[in-house]
Design a protein around this motif. Structure first.
Motif, PDB file in Angstrom:
ATOM      1  N   ARG A 103       0.722  -1.168  -0.166  1.00 12.14           N
ATOM      2  CA  ARG A 103       0.001   0.000   0.019  1.00 12.14           C
ATOM      3  C   ARG A 103       0.846   1.113   0.056  1.00 12.14           C
ATOM      4  NH1 ARG A 103      -5.173   0.765   2.344  1.00 12.14           N
ATOM      5  NH2 ARG A 103      -5.250  -1.661   2.232  1.00 12.14           N
ATOM      6  N   LEU A 104       0.560   2.169  -1.133  1.00 10.66           N
ATOM      7  CA  LEU A 104       1.393   3.344  -0.772  1.00 10.66           C
ATOM      8  C   LEU A 104       0.970   4.151   0.349  1.00 10.66           C
ATOM      9  CD1 LEU A 104       3.066   5.600  -2.618  1.00 10.66           C
ATOM     10  CD2 LEU A 104       0.639   6.469  -3.442  1.00 10.66           C
ATOM     11  N   ASP A 105       2.265   4.385   1.134  1.00  7.06           N
ATOM     12  CA  ASP A 105       2.090   5.007   2.136  1.00  7.06           C
ATOM     13  C   ASP A 105       1.030   6.250   2.543  1.00  7.06           C
ATOM     14  OD1 ASP A 105       2.913   5.625   5.130  1.00  7.06           O
ATOM     15  OD2 ASP A 105       4.380   6.937   4.714  1.00  7.06           O
ATOM     16  N   GLY A 106      -0.008   6.251   3.277  1.00  5.17           N
ATOM     17  CA  GLY A 106      -0.929   7.054   3.571  1.00  5.17           C
ATOM     18  C   GLY A 106      -2.137   6.945   2.579  1.00  5.17           C
ATOM     19  N   ALA A 107      -2.067   5.819   1.816  1.00  8.26           N
ATOM     20  CA  ALA A 107      -3.098   5.816   0.770  1.00  8.26           C
ATOM     21  C   ALA A 107      -4.378   4.974   1.115  1.00  8.26           C
ATOM     22  CB  ALA A 107      -2.602   5.275  -0.735  1.00  8.26           C
ATOM     23  N   ARG A 150       7.216  -2.770  -6.702  1.00  4.80           N
ATOM     24  CA  ARG A 150       8.757  -2.500  -6.610  1.00  4.80           C
ATOM     25  C   ARG A 150       9.423  -1.764  -7.826  1.00  4.80           C
ATOM     26  NH1 ARG A 150      10.906  -8.818  -7.092  1.00  4.80           N
ATOM     27  NH2 ARG A 150      10.247  -9.147  -9.337  1.00  4.80           N
ATOM     28  N   GLU A 151       8.579  -1.848  -8.976  1.00  5.79           N
ATOM     29  CA  GLU A 151       9.123  -1.196 -10.062  1.00  5.79           C
ATOM     30  C   GLU A 151       8.994   0.444  -9.803  1.00  5.79           C
ATOM     31  OE1 GLU A 151       7.832  -5.078 -11.286  1.00  5.79           O
ATOM     32  OE2 GLU A 151       7.088  -3.677 -10.321  1.00  5.79           O
ATOM     33  N   GLY A 152       8.053   0.834  -9.053  1.00  8.92           N
ATOM     34  CA  GLY A 152       8.011   2.248  -8.907  1.00  8.92           C
ATOM     35  C   GLY A 152       6.573   2.718  -9.635  1.00  8.92           C
ATOM     36  N   VAL A 153       5.630   1.826  -9.845  1.00 11.70           N
ATOM     37  CA  VAL A 153       4.396   2.255 -10.447  1.00 11.70           C
ATOM     38  C   VAL A 153       3.315   2.129  -9.305  1.00 11.70           C
ATOM     39  CG1 VAL A 153       2.699   1.571 -12.162  1.00 11.70           C
ATOM     40  CG2 VAL A 153       5.218   1.225 -12.704  1.00 11.70           C
ATOM     41  N   ALA A 154       2.703   3.372  -9.177  1.00 10.81           N
ATOM     42  CA  ALA A 154       1.557   3.420  -8.400  1.00 10.81           C
ATOM     43  C   ALA A 154       0.287   2.898  -9.022  1.00 10.81           C
ATOM     44  CB  ALA A 154       1.302   4.769  -7.910  1.00 10.81           C
ATOM     45  N   ILE A 155      -0.633   1.957  -8.555  1.00  6.69           N
ATOM     46  CA  ILE A 155      -1.654   1.362  -9.278  1.00  6.69           C
ATOM     47  C   ILE A 155      -2.841   2.028  -8.529  1.00  6.69           C
ATOM     48  CG2 ILE A 155      -3.086  -0.593  -9.918  1.00  6.69           C
ATOM     49  CD1 ILE A 155      -0.552  -2.179 -10.209  1.00  6.69           C
ATOM     50  N   ASP A 188       3.259  13.222  -5.411  1.00 13.69           N
ATOM     51  CA  ASP A 188       4.356  13.921  -4.465  1.00 13.69           C
ATOM     52  C   ASP A 188       5.205  12.812  -4.126  1.00 13.69           C
ATOM     53  OD1 ASP A 188       2.848  16.041  -4.681  1.00 13.69           O
ATOM     54  OD2 ASP A 188       1.924  16.181  -2.721  1.00 13.69           O
ATOM     55  N   SER A 189       5.219  11.641  -4.149  1.00 13.87           N
ATOM     56  CA  SER A 189       6.065  10.640  -3.805  1.00 13.87           C
ATOM     57  C   SER A 189       7.226  10.658  -4.560  1.00 13.87           C
ATOM     58  CB  SER A 189       5.425   9.243  -3.601  1.00 13.87           C
ATOM     59  OG  SER A 189       6.030   8.255  -3.345  1.00 13.87           O
ATOM     60  N   ALA A 190       8.364  10.553  -4.077  1.00 12.79           N
ATOM     61  CA  ALA A 190       9.529  10.332  -4.824  1.00 12.79           C
ATOM     62  C   ALA A 190       9.859   8.784  -5.388  1.00 12.79           C
ATOM     63  CB  ALA A 190      10.985  10.749  -4.103  1.00 12.79           C
ATOM     64  N   ASP A 191       9.106   8.081  -4.726  1.00 10.32           N
ATOM     65  CA  ASP A 191       9.191   6.378  -4.736  1.00 10.32           C
ATOM     66  C   ASP A 191       8.169   6.034  -6.106  1.00 10.32           C
ATOM     67  OD1 ASP A 191      10.917   5.785  -2.909  1.00 10.32           O
ATOM     68  OD2 ASP A 191       9.185   5.687  -1.368  1.00 10.32           O
ATOM     69  N   GLY A 217       2.838  16.324 -17.539  1.00 10.54           N
ATOM     70  CA  GLY A 217       4.052  16.955 -17.358  1.00 10.54           C
ATOM     71  C   GLY A 217       4.705  16.628 -16.059  1.00 10.54           C
ATOM     72  N   LYS A 218       4.273  16.256 -15.031  1.00  7.17           N
ATOM     73  CA  LYS A 218       4.885  15.956 -13.902  1.00  7.17           C
ATOM     74  C   LYS A 218       5.184  14.580 -13.691  1.00  7.17           C
ATOM     75  CE  LYS A 218       2.437  19.751 -11.303  1.00  7.17           C
ATOM     76  NZ  LYS A 218       1.670  20.539 -12.267  1.00  7.17           N
ATOM     77  N   LYS A 219       4.086  13.703 -13.849  1.00  6.41           N
ATOM     78  CA  LYS A 219       4.211  12.207 -14.050  1.00  6.41           C
ATOM     79  C   LYS A 219       3.288  11.792 -14.839  1.00  6.41           C
ATOM     80  CE  LYS A 219       5.940  11.534  -9.281  1.00  6.41           C
ATOM     81  NZ  LYS A 219       5.806  11.090  -7.987  1.00  6.41           N
ATOM     82  N   ARG A 220       3.825  10.607 -15.722  1.00  8.05           N
ATOM     83  CA  ARG A 220       2.956   9.807 -16.582  1.00  8.05           C
ATOM     84  C   ARG A 220       2.061   8.992 -15.970  1.00  8.05           C
ATOM     85  NH1 ARG A 220       5.284   4.938 -20.524  1.00  8.05           N
ATOM     86  NH2 ARG A 220       3.241   4.770 -21.824  1.00  8.05           N
ATOM     87  N   VAL A 221       0.798   9.729 -16.333  1.00  6.86           N
ATOM     88  CA  VAL A 221      -0.663   8.694 -15.746  1.00  6.86           C
ATOM     89  C   VAL A 221      -1.210   8.173 -17.049  1.00  6.86           C
ATOM     90  CG1 VAL A 221      -2.684   9.286 -14.553  1.00  6.86           C
ATOM     91  CG2 VAL A 221      -0.604  10.706 -13.876  1.00  6.86           C
ATOM     92  N   LEU A 222      -1.400   6.817 -16.845  1.00  7.00           N
ATOM     93  CA  LEU A 222      -2.104   6.359 -17.847  1.00  7.00           C
ATOM     94  C   LEU A 222      -3.337   5.518 -17.329  1.00  7.00           C
ATOM     95  CD1 LEU A 222      -0.616   3.810 -20.325  1.00  7.00           C
ATOM     96  CD2 LEU A 222      -2.294   3.036 -19.183  1.00  7.00           C
ATOM     97  N   ALA A 223      -4.476   5.787 -17.970  1.00  2.46           N
ATOM     98  CA  ALA A 223      -5.651   5.119 -17.612  1.00  2.46           C
ATOM     99  C   ALA A 223      -5.948   3.782 -18.382  1.00  2.46           C
ATOM    100  CB  ALA A 223      -6.893   6.059 -17.662  1.00  2.46           C
TER     101      ALA A 223
END
Length: 300
Positions: free
Chosen positions: A60-64, A71-76, A112-115, A145-151
């Motif tokens: 779980r993303l911290d606080g989410a 582990r690849e750094g993708v937030a689902i 905002d997460s660097a991870d 422009g800040k992070k790649r977001v794909l739906a």
């Protein structure tokens, strides 16, 4: 019409109309404790499904509330089930309903997460309440422009869910993914005969507020109700046009006129970018996240 369905249809909805019947059946569940057990069981199964999609090492993303970090750094971030402005009895009873407020917080944490190097919106939703959806779509759009977001549409991406997904930088669908249902609906009940107890509800409004209770069976009343729905729909269409880089006129003519399109047909209409599997979407975002890690490492 049941009391539960009357309560649900009293407000405008950006949702597949048939889904309102399902939500009414949930709201009408008995109150002997089974609803609470269903909620817990639904939550457990939903988490298992999300864990399977994210991978066994995801956390779980911290606080989410919803988002998982791989582990690849993708937030689902799942957009699953009916969407409500805030967590409520319906989200708890269904086990998979989405709170727009909590979803917005998860997206902010991911931004905002660097991870987090990339964000995958995993969408399978019939839509929901339009309340707060415009602001949430703005939030998703602002992440460009800040992070790649794909739906990624795994099943249904209808109405309010499409409103949100269209704001992402990319929108992709499975071969049988369903997108669209652009529009707003309201079902206004009017009691014309006594109910089972013999009671007939009669409402009297103050002299200067005839539109507080418009009569849906009169031309004037229907026009008043439609005016409200059209106002919400106009913002819906404007946001979709912005997200899909087209015009409101084209959204009105080519994006299903309230209907839905499937897979390649949705892509051909401009409602989605491409057809691809979930595995391909995740793999692409994992590479993006890896590139972000390398870029951060070499920054002074």
């Amino acid at each position: 019409m049941t009391a539960a369905l009357r309560a649900l249809t009293a407000e405008p909805w950006a949702i597949r109309p048939d889904y309102l019947q399902f939500m009414a059946s949930l709201a009408a569940l008995d109150r002997d404790g089974r609803a609470s057990r269903r909620s817990a069981e639904g939550e457990d199964w939903f988490r298992l499904d999300l864990q399977a999609a994210a991978g066994p090492t995801a956390q779980r993303l911290d606080g989410a509330r919803y988002a998982m970090l791989t582990r690849e750094g993708v937030a689902i971030v799942p957009v699953v089930g009916p969407i409500f402005p805030r967590a409520n009895l319906m989200t708890e009873m269904s086990g998979t309903g989405t709170s727009a407020a909590m979803l917005g917080r998860d997206l902010q944490l991911a931004r905002d997460s660097a991870d987090v190097g990339a964000v995958l919106l995993m969408v399978d939703s019939p839509g929901g309440s339009p309340t707060g959806i415009n602001a949430l779509a703005d939030q998703i759009y602002a992440m460009r422009g800040k992070k790649r977001v794909l739906a990624h549409v795994t099943g249904s991406c209808a109405s309010a869910a499409y409103w949100l997904a269209s704001a992402a930088g990319e929108l992709v669908v499975e071969k049988t993914g369903i997108v669209g249902s652009i529009g707003v609906v309201a079902a206004i009940s009017k009691q014309v005969e006594p109910d089972a107890s013999g009671s007939l509800a009669i409402e009297i409004v103050s002299s200067s507020a005839p539109n507080k209770r418009p009569d849906p069976q009169s031309e004037e009343g229907a026009a008043e109700i439609r005016s409200l729905l059209d106002s919400i729909e106009s913002q819906f269409i404007a946001d979709v046009a912005r997200g899909r880089k087209t015009t409101p006129a084209r959204v009105r003519t080519d994006f299903g006129a309230g209907g839905v399109k499937v897979g390649a047909d949705a892509v051909a209409a401009g409602m989605a970018d491409r057809v691809q599997t979930y595995e391909r979407s995740f793999r692409d975002l994992a590479q993006t996240a890896a590139n972000e890690r390398v870029a951060r490492a070499v920054r002074p």
